[in-house]
Design a protein around this motif. Structure first.
Motif, short mmCIF file in Angstrom:
data_model
loop_
_atom_site.label_atom_id
_atom_site.label_comp_id
_atom_site.label_asym_id
_atom_site.label_seq_id
_atom_site.Cartn_x
_atom_site.Cartn_y
_atom_site.Cartn_z
N ASP A 98 0.81 -1.22 0.00
CA ASP A 98 0.00 0.00 0.00
C ASP A 98 0.84 1.27 0.00
O ASP A 98 0.38 2.33 0.46
CB ASP A 98 -0.98 0.01 1.18
CG ASP A 98 -1.96 -1.16 1.12
OD1 ASP A 98 -2.40 -1.48 0.00
OD2 ASP A 98 -2.26 -1.75 2.17
N LYS A 133 2.33 4.56 -1.68
CA LYS A 133 1.67 5.46 -2.63
C LYS A 133 2.68 5.99 -3.66
O LYS A 133 3.81 6.34 -3.32
CB LYS A 133 1.01 6.64 -1.89
CG LYS A 133 -0.21 6.23 -1.07
CD LYS A 133 -0.86 7.43 -0.40
CE LYS A 133 -2.18 7.07 0.26
NZ LYS A 133 -2.02 6.10 1.35
N TYR A 144 2.87 8.95 -6.69
CA TYR A 144 2.17 10.18 -7.08
C TYR A 144 2.53 10.55 -8.51
O TYR A 144 3.69 10.44 -8.93
CB TYR A 144 2.54 11.32 -6.14
CG TYR A 144 2.05 11.11 -4.72
CD1 TYR A 144 0.84 11.63 -4.28
CD2 TYR A 144 2.80 10.35 -3.81
CE1 TYR A 144 0.39 11.43 -2.99
CE2 TYR A 144 2.36 10.14 -2.52
CZ TYR A 144 1.16 10.68 -2.11
OH TYR A 144 0.71 10.47 -0.83
N GLU A 155 -6.21 6.41 -11.33
CA GLU A 155 -5.90 6.30 -9.90
C GLU A 155 -6.47 5.01 -9.34
O GLU A 155 -7.41 4.43 -9.89
CB GLU A 155 -6.46 7.52 -9.16
CG GLU A 155 -7.99 7.64 -9.19
CD GLU A 155 -8.64 6.87 -8.06
OE1 GLU A 155 -7.95 6.60 -7.05
OE2 GLU A 155 -9.83 6.53 -8.18
N ARG A 211 -5.59 1.18 -6.84
CA ARG A 211 -4.63 0.21 -6.33
C ARG A 211 -4.19 -0.73 -7.45
O ARG A 211 -4.99 -1.19 -8.26
CB ARG A 211 -5.23 -0.59 -5.18
CG ARG A 211 -5.60 0.24 -3.96
CD ARG A 211 -6.21 -0.62 -2.87
NE ARG A 211 -5.23 -1.57 -2.36
CZ ARG A 211 -5.56 -2.67 -1.67
NH1 ARG A 211 -6.82 -2.96 -1.44
NH2 ARG A 211 -4.61 -3.47 -1.22
N MET A 225 0.26 -1.53 -4.33
CA MET A 225 0.62 -0.11 -4.26
C MET A 225 -0.58 0.72 -4.74
O MET A 225 -1.49 0.18 -5.38
CB MET A 225 1.86 0.18 -5.10
CG MET A 225 1.68 -0.03 -6.57
SD MET A 225 3.23 -0.27 -7.44
CE MET A 225 3.65 -1.96 -6.95
N GLN A 226 -0.55 2.00 -4.43
CA GLN A 226 -1.65 2.89 -4.81
C GLN A 226 -1.13 4.04 -5.65
O GLN A 226 -0.17 4.71 -5.27
CB GLN A 226 -2.37 3.42 -3.57
CG GLN A 226 -3.55 4.33 -3.90
CD GLN A 226 -4.25 4.85 -2.66
OE1 GLN A 226 -3.93 4.43 -1.53
NE2 GLN A 226 -5.21 5.74 -2.83
N VAL A 261 -1.73 7.68 -6.87
CA VAL A 261 -2.45 8.90 -6.53
C VAL A 261 -2.23 9.91 -7.64
O VAL A 261 -1.08 10.22 -7.99
CB VAL A 261 -1.98 9.47 -5.18
CG1 VAL A 261 -2.74 10.75 -4.83
CG2 VAL A 261 -2.14 8.44 -4.07
N ASP A 265 -6.04 11.20 -3.36
CA ASP A 265 -5.88 10.72 -1.98
C ASP A 265 -4.92 11.66 -1.27
O ASP A 265 -3.77 11.83 -1.70
CB ASP A 265 -5.32 9.29 -1.96
CG ASP A 265 -5.34 8.68 -0.57
OD1 ASP A 265 -4.85 9.33 0.38
OD2 ASP A 265 -5.83 7.54 -0.42
N GLU A 287 -1.50 11.22 3.01
CA GLU A 287 -0.11 11.43 3.42
C GLU A 287 0.33 12.89 3.32
O GLU A 287 1.44 13.23 3.71
CB GLU A 287 0.84 10.57 2.56
CG GLU A 287 0.71 9.08 2.79
CD GLU A 287 1.71 8.28 1.97
OE1 GLU A 287 1.92 7.10 2.27
OE2 GLU A 287 2.28 8.86 1.01
#
Length: 477
Positions: free
Chosen positions: A222, A224, A226, A295, A297, A313-314, A316, A340, A343
């Protein structure tokens, strides 16, 4: 008479060796151990010294004549045992053992004879070592981490640290245990393990490094990634060096159920490296042009030694949203938007300007998620970059472009102005060429019209010659 014998016996007992002490020494396997044997103030007499282990086997001894001897078990090509002579003058007869092994653990005795005086000291050497079932286990395999001390002190207290931070065993395990972990290998076990043993006021330490093999980047599930709308992005999936996964698979997960996401369709611009990757352990993928709908997962996986290893992983996605506040003044509000923001801790805007030569200059930094500016102002022309930060630093950025010449704003690259100048120049050159061609064509057509009447052309030339002759005669007169 009895009293004299009693006094003589006491003096003999005192002189012949009643001095005895017990000392605890801990040493990590592979290090140097120093077994102390300090016998008070120096003496003019040359002493005889003997070191024994477990009360029987000789380790090292020195006679009063100065000759030295090593025990059979300690005599080899590389001498691991020595007693530095430079320390003898101060009454220090300590024994040094290099590269200690677990079998070196035990009880040692030092006996120093100075004439009729005999001094004996006892030292217990305990060898510490951290035992790991595998220093590089595969993610998900069984692993155990144990603290070994030879010989083991029965009333010792044990504590563990992982990467210099206290480590508590799993729930249900005793805190004072020789085994720190006996579980499936995961990322939480990676690092430097240290076992600390306390016994009778002495402390022993031993360390070992454990590196769990699997997907090392991203280092955790998970994580992130960008990216700005319209940009390219890499989704990392790097296995440990030396691991070559078979049957690598990439999936985009859709949340059908909260606890069990299902595979979905990958974006159109998605590209996996696959067997074409220069490094077989690198199975990263990329998106050539990120869209807002990309966007979500993603999951990469590969088979290592019959076991499928996965990493989630995600992605964003960031963009700048503009809203017009006033048509007359050209006032707009720019908002930095992310799919998202979990963070993100703060935002900042940076104004970047490029001149005709391509030189770059940066304006002041403005804090905040939103920014109010006027597109009519020449000072606001150029790029406005929104940077967003997390607790560990910069996470990413997204850029918005303002073109002052056209009076409109939009997300256009700064290279547009250079393209416009080139287009204008080419158009002007084409127009000049068309004018030249038109003039050439007109001249050609006129000559064609004259050649159709040759008699007329003769008359025109005759008249012209007569006029020139009259003008010359007038000048002579």
């Amino acid at each position: 008479m009895l009293l004299e014998y009693f006094l003589f016996g006491m003096m003999t007992f005192h002189l012949s060796g009643a001095q005895s002490e017990v000392t605890e020494v801990f040493a990590e396997a592979g290090s140097q151990a120093v077994l102390p044997c300090k016998c008070g103030p120096p003496s003019a007499r040359i002493p005889a010294i003997i070191w024994r282990k477990d009360g029987k086997s000789t380790v090292w001894r020195k006679q009063k004549s100065g000759l030295e001897y090593w025990g059979y078990a300690w005599s080899s090509k590389t001498q691991r045992v020595r007693c530095p002579h430079t320390m003898f003058e101060s009454g220090d007869f300590s024994l040094q053992i290099d590269n200690v092994k677990e079998e070196d653990g035990g009880v040692y005795s030092c006996r120093v004879e100075r004439g009729v005086q005999v001094i004996e000291k006892t030292v217990t050497l305990r060898i510490t070592r951290v035992s790991v079932s595998s220093s590089a286990p595969i993610w998900g395999s069984d692993v155990s981490i144990t603290c070994n001390v030879t010989p083991w002190p029965l009333e010792a207290l044990v504590r563990w640290t992982l990467n210099d931070s206290p480590f508590e065993p799993q729930t249900g395990a005793a805190s004072n245990t020789r085994t720190a972990a006996m579980e499936k290998a995961t990322g939480r076990l990676t690092g430097n393990w240290t076992c600390v043993v306390n016994y009778k006021g002495q402390e022993g330490r031993a360390s070992a490094t454990l590196s769990v093999q699997g997907v090392i980047h991203p280092p955790r599930d998970d994580a992130k990634v960008y990216a700005a709308v319209g940009s390219a992005v890499t989704l990392p999936c790097v296995f440990s060096p030396g691991l070559i996964p078979s049957d690598p698979v990439w999936e985009k997960l859709k949340a059908v159920f909260l606890t069990k996401p299902a595979p979905g369709r990958l974006p159109a611009s998605f590209s996996a490296s696959g067997p074409l990757s220069p490094l077989p352990s690198d199975q990263s993928a990329s998106l050539k042009e990120v869209g807002l709908g990309d966007e979500g997962r993603y999951r990469c996986s590969g088979v290592i030694k019959g076991q499928r290893l996965t990493r989630n992983m995600q992605l964003v996605v960031a963009k700048v949203h503009s809203s017009v506040q006033s048509q007359n003044t050209g006032s707009v509000t720019l908002t930095c938007q992310l799919t998202d923001t979990g963070e993100v801790t703060n935002y900042e805007w940076v104004h970047v300007i490029y001149d005709l030569k391509g030189s770059r200059s940066v304006g002041p930094i403005l804090e905040g998620k939103t920014l109010n500016i006027s597109t009519m102002s020449e000072g606001n022309q150029g790029e406005w970059s929104c940077r967003f930060y997390g607790k560990d630093g910069l996470l990413g950025n997204v850029t918005y472009h303002i073109q002052q010449m056209s009076g409109v704003s939009g997300e256009k690259p700064t290279s547009v102005s250079h393209n416009t100048a080139a287009t204008v120049g080419l158009s002007f050159l084409l127009l000049v060429m068309l004018l030249i061609l038109a003039q050439i064509y007109k001249n050609h057509q006129r000559r064609k019209g004259i050649f159709r009447y040759p008699a007329l052309e003769t008359i025109v030339h005759t008249v012209s010659n007569e006029r020139e002759e009259r003008e010359r005669n007038a000048v002579k007169k």
